[in-house]
Design an enzyme around this catalytic site. Structure first.
Site, PDB file in Angstrom:
ATOM      1  N   THR A 291       0.345   2.179   7.254  1.00 25.03           N
ATOM      2  CA  THR A 291       0.139   0.996   6.424  1.00 25.03           C
ATOM      3  C   THR A 291       0.029  -0.213   7.348  1.00 25.03           C
ATOM      4  O   THR A 291       0.441  -0.181   8.494  1.00 25.03           O
ATOM      5  CB  THR A 291       1.275   0.823   5.393  1.00 25.03           C
ATOM      6  OG1 THR A 291       0.994  -0.332   4.591  1.00 25.03           O
ATOM      7  CG2 THR A 291       2.626   0.660   6.041  1.00 25.03           C
ATOM      8  N   GLY A 292      -0.549  -1.279   6.807  1.00 23.95           N
ATOM      9  CA  GLY A 292      -0.714  -2.492   7.609  1.00 23.95           C
ATOM     10  C   GLY A 292      -2.173  -2.722   7.971  1.00 23.95           C
ATOM     11  O   GLY A 292      -3.073  -2.302   7.240  1.00 23.95           O
TER      12      GLY A 292
ATOM     13  N   ARG B  56     -15.693  -4.306   2.787  1.00 20.31           N
ATOM     14  CA  ARG B  56     -14.760  -3.881   3.846  1.00 20.31           C
ATOM     15  C   ARG B  56     -13.917  -2.679   3.388  1.00 20.31           C
ATOM     16  O   ARG B  56     -13.409  -2.652   2.269  1.00 20.31           O
ATOM     17  CB  ARG B  56     -13.838  -5.052   4.203  1.00 20.31           C
ATOM     18  CG  ARG B  56     -12.814  -4.752   5.298  1.00 20.31           C
ATOM     19  CD  ARG B  56     -11.483  -4.321   4.746  1.00 20.31           C
ATOM     20  NE  ARG B  56     -10.480  -4.144   5.789  1.00 20.31           N
ATOM     21  CZ  ARG B  56      -9.317  -3.517   5.621  1.00 20.31           C
ATOM     22  NH1 ARG B  56      -9.009  -3.015   4.450  1.00 20.31           N
ATOM     23  NH2 ARG B  56      -8.463  -3.399   6.597  1.00 20.31           N
ATOM     24  N   VAL B  57     -13.778  -1.706   4.251  1.00 18.39           N
ATOM     25  CA  VAL B  57     -12.896  -0.570   3.999  1.00 18.39           C
ATOM     26  C   VAL B  57     -11.963  -0.445   5.197  1.00 18.39           C
ATOM     27  O   VAL B  57     -12.393  -0.612   6.347  1.00 18.39           O
ATOM     28  CB  VAL B  57     -13.708   0.732   3.808  1.00 18.39           C
ATOM     29  CG1 VAL B  57     -12.786   1.943   3.727  1.00 18.39           C
ATOM     30  CG2 VAL B  57     -14.574   0.641   2.551  1.00 18.39           C
ATOM     31  N   GLY B  58     -10.713  -0.158   4.931  1.00 14.51           N
ATOM     32  CA  GLY B  58      -9.746  -0.030   6.019  1.00 14.51           C
ATOM     33  C   GLY B  58      -9.462   1.414   6.381  1.00 14.51           C
ATOM     34  O   GLY B  58     -10.274   2.321   6.146  1.00 14.51           O
ATOM     35  N   ASP B  59      -8.288   1.635   6.928  1.00 14.79           N
ATOM     36  CA  ASP B  59      -7.889   2.963   7.404  1.00 14.79           C
ATOM     37  C   ASP B  59      -7.444   3.901   6.287  1.00 14.79           C
ATOM     38  O   ASP B  59      -7.506   5.122   6.432  1.00 14.79           O
ATOM     39  CB  ASP B  59      -6.712   2.808   8.369  1.00 14.79           C
ATOM     40  CG  ASP B  59      -5.511   2.177   7.656  1.00 14.79           C
ATOM     41  OD1 ASP B  59      -5.699   1.140   6.981  1.00 14.79           O
ATOM     42  OD2 ASP B  59      -4.397   2.727   7.756  1.00 14.79           O
TER      43      ASP B  59
ATOM     44  N   GLY C 209      -5.439  -2.231   8.866  1.00 15.58           N
ATOM     45  CA  GLY C 209      -6.190  -0.990   8.980  1.00 15.58           C
ATOM     46  C   GLY C 209      -7.126  -0.934  10.166  1.00 15.58           C
ATOM     47  O   GLY C 209      -7.352   0.134  10.748  1.00 15.58           O
TER      48      GLY C 209
ATOM     49  N   THR D  20       0.871  -1.180   0.000  1.00 12.38           N
ATOM     50  CA  THR D  20       0.000   0.000   0.000  1.00 12.38           C
ATOM     51  C   THR D  20       0.898   1.217   0.000  1.00 12.38           C
ATOM     52  O   THR D  20       1.849   1.274   0.765  1.00 12.38           O
ATOM     53  CB  THR D  20      -0.850   0.026   1.283  1.00 12.38           C
ATOM     54  OG1 THR D  20      -1.834  -0.959   1.180  1.00 12.38           O
ATOM     55  CG2 THR D  20      -1.501   1.387   1.514  1.00 12.38           C
TER      56      THR D  20
HETATM   57  C1  SD4 Z   1      -5.920  -1.558   4.922  1.00  9.18           C
HETATM   58  N1  SD4 Z   1      -4.010  -0.348   5.685  1.00  9.18           N
HETATM   59  O1  SD4 Z   1      -6.798  -1.577   4.073  1.00  9.18           O
HETATM   60  C2  SD4 Z   1      -4.563  -1.025   4.546  1.00  9.18           C
HETATM   61  C3  SD4 Z   1      -3.722  -2.148   4.048  1.00  9.18           C
HETATM   62  C4  SD4 Z   1      -2.286  -1.792   3.881  1.00  9.18           C
HETATM   63  O2  SD4 Z   1      -0.187  -2.294   3.163  1.00  9.18           O
HETATM   64  O3  SD4 Z   1      -1.796  -0.776   4.293  1.00  9.18           O
HETATM   65  N2  SD4 Z   1      -1.502  -2.598   3.283  1.00  9.18           N
HETATM   66  O4  SD4 Z   1      -6.097  -1.993   6.055  1.00  9.18           O
END
Ligand code: SD4
Length: 333
Positions: free
Chosen positions: A245-246, A222-225, A248, A194
């Protein structure tokens, strides 16, 4: 404390780019090989800087080269991340990204400008350059967030092309995944790549962007951060900027990027602020052992920082025609 260990720094000529690995530990670190990270330099008014998450040097260099030409930070970052959005090999951004468990590639992105404006798109299908689309939401609509079909329809009115995002390779991988349907995002694998990118231009203005397909094989909807202001990204042009990142879900629950910027406002360095935001997550219990989260940040004087829960996270940094790979320090040693 603050022991610095320089590992390697190789300058390349020609394109005016240098690649290197600078390392610094901010706490007592037992293993030399695990020592990591973060450079802190002052930036002059005529200087500029671009940083981005993961191994996204082509994108970050593209942004840095635009900054070198005197382009505004907002233009530089949108053009920078577009490089990865168009890269089919990157399976977590743009075309070729990993789909949800039903085979739909849905993208999230957001952008913030130096004047504190924000635009985002959530769960958009068939559009490659969703960071540019988030900018259109920011600049061309009375709203800040548009989702799903509405965002896609808006994209066509702005001249974006409809494109199939599921490539033969990502479809093949999805069909393989369906055989077990085991949803277990792996540290630094499905979370990988990401792009969050932050830039300060030669006028000293800061802008940032985050673009992603989110977690591979997520539930439909689903939606993340990443597209959410304060979680995936936050800019305060008086103070600095942060991007996450990571996993979310964990960033959202701690409003991580806003936290990093507020900590910098209260005097912490970008490095210390990233570390504190990670500590807010890991102190909730042992679950952090199963997921990765990382932050990168910069402040108004051009200091930068990065920190992750686990080993394996990198930050790209381009400053004054010098490109570096910063191996991030991390919590779980
Ligand atoms: C998420 N933070 O959708 C994002 C995924 C991500 O590297 O950062 N991947 O949760």
């Amino acid at each position: 404390m603050n022991r610095r260990k320089f590992i390697q720094n190789t300058a390349l000529t020609g394109a005016g780019i240098a690649t290197g690995v600078a390392a610094m530990s901010c706490k007592e670190v037992p293993e030399e090989k695990d020592i990591a990270v973060s450079t802190t330099k002052s930036i002059s008014k005529s200087s500029y800087i671009s940083i981005s998450t993961w191994d996204t040097s082509s994108a970050n260099n593209a942004s840095g080269e635009l900054l070198a030409q005197g382009k505004p930070a907002l233009d530089a970052i949108i053009a920078g991340v577009a490089v990865e959005e168009a890269n089919e090999e990157n399976t977590t951004v743009g075309i070729g990204a990993t789909p949800d468990r039903e085979g739909n590639v849905t993208l999230d992105a957001c952008v913030m400008s130096p004047d504190g404006d924000y635009g985002a798109v959530l769960a958009v299908e068939n559009i490659v350059h969703v960071a540019a689309l988030a900018r259109k939401v920011m600049e061309e609509t009375p709203h800040v967030i548009m989702a799903s079909k509405g965002a896609e329809e808006f994209a066509y009115t702005q001249g974006f092309k409809k494109q199939k995002l599921l490539t033969p390779a990502s479809e093949k991988a999805w069909k393989e995944w369906l055989k077990t349907s085991n949803y277990q995002p792996a540290i630094n694998v499905e979370n990988h790549d990401t792009i969050g990118m932050l830039a300060m231009d030669s006028s000293g203005d800061i802008a940032g962007v985050c673009t992603t397909s989110g977690l591979g094989y997520k539930m439909k909807g689903r939606v993340g951060d990443s597209p959410i202001i304060g979680s995936g990204l936050f800019i305060d042009n008086e103070v600095g900027a942060a991007v996450a990142t990571g996993m979310g879900e964990e960033v959202l629950k701690t409003v991580g990027s806003f936290l990093v910027v507020e900590l910098m406002r209260n005097g912490m360095s970008p490095q210390k602020a990233c570390e504190e935001a990670i500590h807010r997550i890991v102190k909730k219990g042992d679950r952090y052992k199963d997921f990765q989260v990382a932050y990168i940040a910069m402040n108004k004087t051009g200091e930068t920082g990065s920190y992750a829960i686990h080993k394996g996270f990198n930050m790209m940094k381009y400053q004054n025609e010098n490109a570096e790979v910063i191996i991030s320090d991390y919590y779980n040693k």
